[in-house]
Motif scaffolding. Structure first.
Motif, PDB file in Angstrom:
ATOM      1  N   GLU A 177      18.471 -13.552 -34.295  1.00 13.57           N
ATOM      2  CA  GLU A 177      18.129 -12.255 -33.702  1.00 13.57           C
ATOM      3  C   GLU A 177      19.403 -11.434 -33.456  1.00 13.57           C
ATOM      4  O   GLU A 177      19.355 -10.214 -33.359  1.00 13.57           O
ATOM      5  CB  GLU A 177      17.378 -12.432 -32.372  1.00 13.57           C
ATOM      6  N   ALA A 178      20.534 -12.125 -33.340  1.00 12.69           N
ATOM      7  CA  ALA A 178      21.845 -11.471 -33.168  1.00 12.69           C
ATOM      8  C   ALA A 178      22.851 -12.275 -33.971  1.00 12.69           C
ATOM      9  O   ALA A 178      23.711 -12.961 -33.421  1.00 12.69           O
ATOM     10  CB  ALA A 178      22.228 -11.433 -31.693  1.00 12.69           C
ATOM     11  N   PRO A 179      22.768 -12.211 -35.325  1.00 21.93           N
ATOM     12  CA  PRO A 179      23.499 -13.161 -36.158  1.00 21.93           C
ATOM     13  C   PRO A 179      24.957 -12.835 -36.407  1.00 21.93           C
ATOM     14  O   PRO A 179      25.758 -13.733 -36.658  1.00 21.93           O
ATOM     15  CB  PRO A 179      22.720 -13.140 -37.470  1.00 21.93           C
ATOM     16  N   GLN A 180      25.316 -11.555 -36.382  1.00 20.04           N
ATOM     17  CA  GLN A 180      26.712 -11.168 -36.604  1.00 20.04           C
ATOM     18  C   GLN A 180      26.973  -9.821 -35.942  1.00 20.04           C
ATOM     19  O   GLN A 180      26.050  -9.058 -35.666  1.00 20.04           O
ATOM     20  CB  GLN A 180      27.043 -11.127 -38.090  1.00 20.04           C
ATOM     21  N   VAL A 181      28.244  -9.555 -35.691  1.00 18.48           N
ATOM     22  CA  VAL A 181      28.588  -8.374 -34.901  1.00 18.48           C
ATOM     23  C   VAL A 181      28.168  -7.088 -35.602  1.00 18.48           C
ATOM     24  O   VAL A 181      27.757  -6.121 -34.947  1.00 18.48           O
ATOM     25  CB  VAL A 181      30.097  -8.372 -34.558  1.00 18.48           C
TER      26      VAL A 181
ATOM     27  N   THR B 200      31.788 -15.735 -39.230  1.00 14.17           N
ATOM     28  CA  THR B 200      32.974 -16.554 -39.011  1.00 14.17           C
ATOM     29  C   THR B 200      34.218 -15.713 -38.742  1.00 14.17           C
ATOM     30  O   THR B 200      35.197 -16.214 -38.210  1.00 14.17           O
ATOM     31  CB  THR B 200      33.230 -17.476 -40.227  1.00 14.17           C
ATOM     32  N   LYS B 201      34.169 -14.426 -39.098  1.00 12.06           N
ATOM     33  CA  LYS B 201      35.330 -13.554 -38.870  1.00 12.06           C
ATOM     34  C   LYS B 201      35.400 -13.095 -37.418  1.00 12.06           C
ATOM     35  O   LYS B 201      36.486 -12.950 -36.850  1.00 12.06           O
ATOM     36  CB  LYS B 201      35.276 -12.349 -39.811  1.00 12.06           C
ATOM     37  N   VAL B 202      34.236 -12.827 -36.818  1.00  5.18           N
ATOM     38  CA  VAL B 202      34.162 -12.478 -35.385  1.00  5.18           C
ATOM     39  C   VAL B 202      33.162 -13.476 -34.768  1.00  5.18           C
ATOM     40  O   VAL B 202      31.977 -13.160 -34.620  1.00  5.18           O
ATOM     41  CB  VAL B 202      33.691 -11.038 -35.166  1.00  5.18           C
ATOM     42  N   PRO B 203      33.630 -14.656 -34.406  1.00  2.00           N
ATOM     43  CA  PRO B 203      32.692 -15.689 -33.897  1.00  2.00           C
ATOM     44  C   PRO B 203      31.989 -15.279 -32.608  1.00  2.00           C
ATOM     45  O   PRO B 203      30.818 -15.610 -32.411  1.00  2.00           O
ATOM     46  CB  PRO B 203      33.589 -16.900 -33.677  1.00  2.00           C
TER      47      PRO B 203
END
Length: 248
Positions: free
Chosen positions: A195-199, A241-244
């Motif tokens: 639901e909130a997988p990446q920035v 993986t770039k903004v964990p």
């Protein structure tokens, strides 16, 4: 203060077959992959609190050539014995999140839970849905064992675990997806799964076509940001993986 350890499994491409194929940006190009392939990063988390060693989703369940499970090796590389994990919180049971729920011993062929000393928390209806929809997105062989073990708690609806972890059924990415909020002495860590997988998903308004309810997913992300700003959440991103992790 909680310790956050991202357990990146790297980048993969996935196409209509739902197979996850490793992707090395230094060597591979998307043109080499089948048409319609998506680039996906996979990243479970370990959160160490005053009370627990918490694993948030379990990755793909791949092994290294030497037979060691990747997720076990990543924990060991961070100085953590995999047998120390006390809780495994599952957002949902799509195979890229639940492949590491269990594993088959390469010698004996016996399937066991990957973290046998932990308590697993899984939504009851998500469990039923995964078994009913065994195929491309769900792999029943990975998760069916959950119904046979006594260290698995099947959650229903919204609730609280040990007075400091709350879970909410959000149901946008898949019908019974759930999110988790860990409140470790006032430090709030939010794991939104898919639901909130990446920035980047948080910063733009769009309805993802591959979500069960894309419009709801878009609305939820806006709500999460508002709640996170108000209560100073740290967001943990499973597919970034770039903004964990970050705050808004």
């Amino acid at each position: 203060m909680a310790r956050i350890i991202p357990l990146s499994e790297g980048s993969f491409t996935v196409d209509a077959t739902k197979r996850f194929i490793p992707y090395n940006p230094a060597q591979d190009t998307m043109q080499q992959r089948t048409s319609g392939s998506l680039l996906v990063e996979i990243q479970p988390f370990l959160v160490i609190t005053a009370h627990d060693y918490i694993l948030l989703d379990t990755g793909l369940g791949f092994r290294y050539p030497n037979g060691v499970l990747q997720i076990h090796q990543h924990l060991i590389d961070n100085g953590i014995n995999p047998m120390e994990i006390t809780k495994v919180l599952m957002s949902h049971l799509h195979k890229d999140h639940s492949g590491g729920v269990s594993s088959t011993d390469p010698v004996t062929g016996q399937r066991e839970l990957t973290f046998p000393h932990a308590t697993y928390y899984v939504n009851r209806h998500e469990m039923e849905y995964a078994l009913e929809n065994d195929g491309k997105s769900y792999l029943a062989e990975d998760v069916a064992i959950l119904q046979q073990k006594d260290n698995v708690i099947f959650t229903e609806g919204d609730g609280t675990i040990d007075d400091y972890i709350t879970y909410e059924v959000t149901g946008a990415h898949c019908p019974y997806h759930q999110t988790f909020l860990i409140d470790d002495d006032g430090e709030k860590l939010f794991f939104g799964g898919d639901e909130a997988p990446q920035v980047s998903y948080m910063k733009r308004r769009f309805a993802a076509k591959y979500d069960y309810d894309g419009k709801r997913g878009m609305e939820l992300r806006q709500q999460f940001i508002q709640r996170g700003q108000k209560d100073n959440w740290t967001f943990l991103y499973y597919h970034d993986t770039k903004v964990p992790y970050n705050k808004f």
